[in-house]
Scaffold this motif. Sequence first.
Motif, PDB file in Angstrom:
ATOM      1  N   CYS A 112      -8.959 -16.002 -10.404  1.00 18.64           N
ATOM      2  CA  CYS A 112      -9.833 -16.124  -9.227  1.00 18.64           C
ATOM      3  C   CYS A 112     -11.152 -15.395  -9.445  1.00 18.64           C
ATOM      4  N   ALA A 116     -14.780 -17.160  -9.358  1.00 20.01           N
ATOM      5  CA  ALA A 116     -15.859 -16.693  -8.477  1.00 20.01           C
ATOM      6  C   ALA A 116     -17.151 -16.478  -9.260  1.00 20.01           C
ATOM      7  N   TYR A 119     -18.645 -19.919  -9.949  1.00 22.34           N
ATOM      8  CA  TYR A 119     -19.275 -20.500  -8.760  1.00 22.34           C
ATOM      9  C   TYR A 119     -20.573 -19.780  -8.430  1.00 22.34           C
ATOM     10  N   ASP A 120     -20.588 -18.483  -8.616  1.00 19.29           N
ATOM     11  CA  ASP A 120     -21.812 -17.732  -8.351  1.00 19.29           C
ATOM     12  C   ASP A 120     -22.915 -18.149  -9.318  1.00 19.29           C
ATOM     13  N   ARG A 127     -18.047 -20.500  -2.099  1.00 14.67           N
ATOM     14  CA  ARG A 127     -16.820 -20.560  -2.892  1.00 14.67           C
ATOM     15  C   ARG A 127     -16.650 -19.293  -3.724  1.00 14.67           C
ATOM     16  N   ALA A 128     -17.773 -18.727  -4.193  1.00  8.60           N
ATOM     17  CA  ALA A 128     -17.686 -17.464  -4.940  1.00  8.60           C
ATOM     18  C   ALA A 128     -17.120 -16.368  -4.043  1.00  8.60           C
ATOM     19  N   LYS A 129     -17.607 -16.289  -2.822  1.00 10.89           N
ATOM     20  CA  LYS A 129     -17.103 -15.291  -1.872  1.00 10.89           C
ATOM     21  C   LYS A 129     -15.615 -15.476  -1.618  1.00 10.89           C
ATOM     22  N   PHE A 131     -13.268 -16.805  -3.553  1.00  9.86           N
ATOM     23  CA  PHE A 131     -12.403 -16.442  -4.678  1.00  9.86           C
ATOM     24  C   PHE A 131     -12.501 -14.959  -5.025  1.00  9.86           C
ATOM     25  N   TRP A 132     -13.619 -14.316  -4.747  1.00 10.65           N
ATOM     26  CA  TRP A 132     -13.652 -12.856  -4.903  1.00 10.65           C
ATOM     27  C   TRP A 132     -12.700 -12.198  -3.903  1.00 10.65           C
TER      28      TRP A 132
END
Length: 655
Positions: A112, A116, A119-120, A127-129, A131-132
Motif C-alpha cells: 500500500c 501510494a 499514485y502521488d 488515491r495516494a492519501k 493508500f497511505w
Amino acid sequence: RILDQADLLITSVDGHYNRFDDVTSLVSVEAVLLASQCLADLGDWQEATQLLEDASCLPDVPSMLMDDDEEGWNELAKYFSRKAVDSSDGESTDDFGQNGGGNAIHVISRLCLLRAKCYDAISHPPRAKLFWKRSVQIDYRCVAALNALLDRNLLTPQESYDIIFALPIPQSMDWLKQMYLARLPILSSFVEDDEINSIKEEFENQPPSSFINSGEAGGLHDASSIRMSPDASLFIGSSEENNNYRTHRNNNNDNNINTSNPIHETAGALDKLCHVYQLQQSPEVLALAAIKAYRRYDLQSAFSYCQELVQVDPLTPRASFVHAATLLALDYKRLLFGLAHELVKASPQSAKSWFAVGCYYFACKRYHVAQQHFCRATRLDPLCTDAWIAFGCAFAACDESDQALASFRAAQRLAPAESSALLYMGMEYVRTNHLVLARHALLAALPGNDPLCLHELGVAHFAKKDYHTAISWFQKALVEIAELNTNDGRSSNARMLNTHINIDYFVEIIQHDYWEPTLFNLGHCYRKTFNFPQALVCFEKCLVIRPDNASALAALGFTKHLMGGSKNLDGAIEAYHQALSKKPDDSFASEMLSRALEEALLSKLDLDMTHEQSNLLTSPISLPPSVQRVSHTPRSAVAFSLDDDASDDVDMSMG
C-alpha cells in the motif's frame, strides 16, 4: 526481467490475470514489491502502478481489490499475516498479526505504501492519501506512511487524531505513539464552531457595498507586510496549527482536566519523549520541538532547539525549513548565510537548500533574487508547499499581487488540509484592500484559531470602519497569544474574556515584539471608539516591547492630545518630541506637535488674560471695547480627529 523470467511476477494480458503456482505467496509479493521499486527508481511510475494493482488480489479471486473495499483489504492483510506466522512458526501480536512472526513491516502495508507513492507521482492525491492511510492502519510501524500524510498535509487534524488513536499500538511501543502524537497540532477551543457559522452567515448576508474600502487600513501595522515563517507549512501562521479540528470544552467543570483526553495527551507527548523515554538528544525529537516552538511563535526557543540540533545532526531534513525560516524571522543574516551554504554544499539538488538561499536574499530585502531561488526550489520539488508559500511572499514583497496569489493557490492545492495558504491569501487581499475576498479567505482559515488569522480579521474590520468588531478580533488574538505562551488552562483564559474581564491581563502577557502590531492596532481601535485609557495601555505596552517605535510614540501623544487637559497636553508634546527624535521626517508628529504647541501657548495666554480680566473687573471703571477679551478658537486635536478626511491622513502617516 530476472524476476519475470523466474515466474515470480504477476502479469496481466487483456485484463486477465495469469496466476502462477502460488501467486499469493510471500515470495511472489516480495518479488512484485522489488520489481515495482526498481521501476519507480527508473521513473516508470505507470508500469510500477500497474504491477502493484495486479498484485492486489485475494486468493482464488481473479480480479484485483477495489480501492474502497475495506473488508477485502483487511482480509488480505490477515491472510498474509497467517502465512507469515505459519512460515516462521511464530505468533502474531494483534488482530492483523502485524508483526507477521518477524520484525519486518507487514508486506501488504509495504504494498500500500508503494502504491501510494506511485499514485502521488502520477498526480492522483486522493488515491495516494487512501493508500497511505491504509498502510499505517495495517501496520502501525509503517512510519513512512504517516510521515507522508502529515508532511503533505493531506489529513485534517480530526482525521489525524482518529487514525493515531485507533492504531493498536502496544504499551511496549508507547514511545512510537508519543512520537506520532508529538507531530499533531495542539488546537485551541476559543472560537467555537457555532460562533464561526454565525460569523459566516452574518458575512454572507451583508451587501457587498458594506465591505468597500476605507483608507484607514494604511495606518495599521498589518501582517500583510508578510513576515515569513514556517511550520509544516513552515511560514508563521502556517502550519498544522491552523485547521478545522475543534476541541470541546468541559462545560461542567473547566478546572478538571481529563488526563485521558486525546488533546491533553497530545499536548504532553513531547515532554514524555524527553523526560520519560530520555530522547531529548534525538534529532527527530529536537526537530519536533523546534517545530512546536515555532508554531507557538516562540522564535527564540525554536532557534535554541535548532542550534542544539546542529550539534547533533546538522543536516536533519525535518528541521531544515524550520531552521531557515527561524533565522529569517529573527533577522540573523550571517547564520542564515552559513546554513544556506552548508545545505547547498551537502545537497545541491534539494529544494530545502535553495529554500534557505531564498530566505537569505529575502532577509537582505533582495526580493527579486529571492524569487529566483524559491522558484528553483519549487522546480526541484513541485510538491513543497513551503517553497510555494515563500515564493508567494517574495512576490507580495515586490507588490506583485497576482503572482503571489497564484503561488498561494498552488500551495493550497498541494495541501488541502492545511490552512496556511488560505491565511496568506487573506493577508494579501487585506494588503491590496480587497476586503470581501480577504474575509472569505480568512474565515476559511479561521477554525484553527491561529492568532495571526484573528489579527488579520481585525485589520479587515478596521479597514471598513467597524471598530467595535475589530476590537473583538484583536482581543481574541491576544487571548490566543497568551494561551500559546502560558501553561494556564485554555478555557480559563477564554472564559475570562467572555465574562468581560479587563483586557489588560492579556496585554501584559504579550512580551515578544512579533505581536507588537496587534497591540498597536488594538490601541488605534480603542482610540477610534474614544476609549482613550485603554488605548494608552496598548500604546504604552508597545513602547515597553519596542522603546524605539516612533509610530507608537506618535500614537501615544495623539491619544493624550485628544484627552485634553493641560497635563495630557504636556505629555502629548513630550511624546511628539520623542517620536520626532526617532523619526525626524514623521510629518504627522511634526504637524501635531505644532498644533499642540499652539494650543499650549493659547491656553497660557487665555489663562493670563482671564487672570488680568478678573483683576480689572474689581475696579469700578468699566473696560473699553478695545480691551474686551477676544475668543481664540484654533482647530484643535479633537476637531482634527473628528474630521473624516484628516483622520484618514493621520492613520496613514503612522504606518
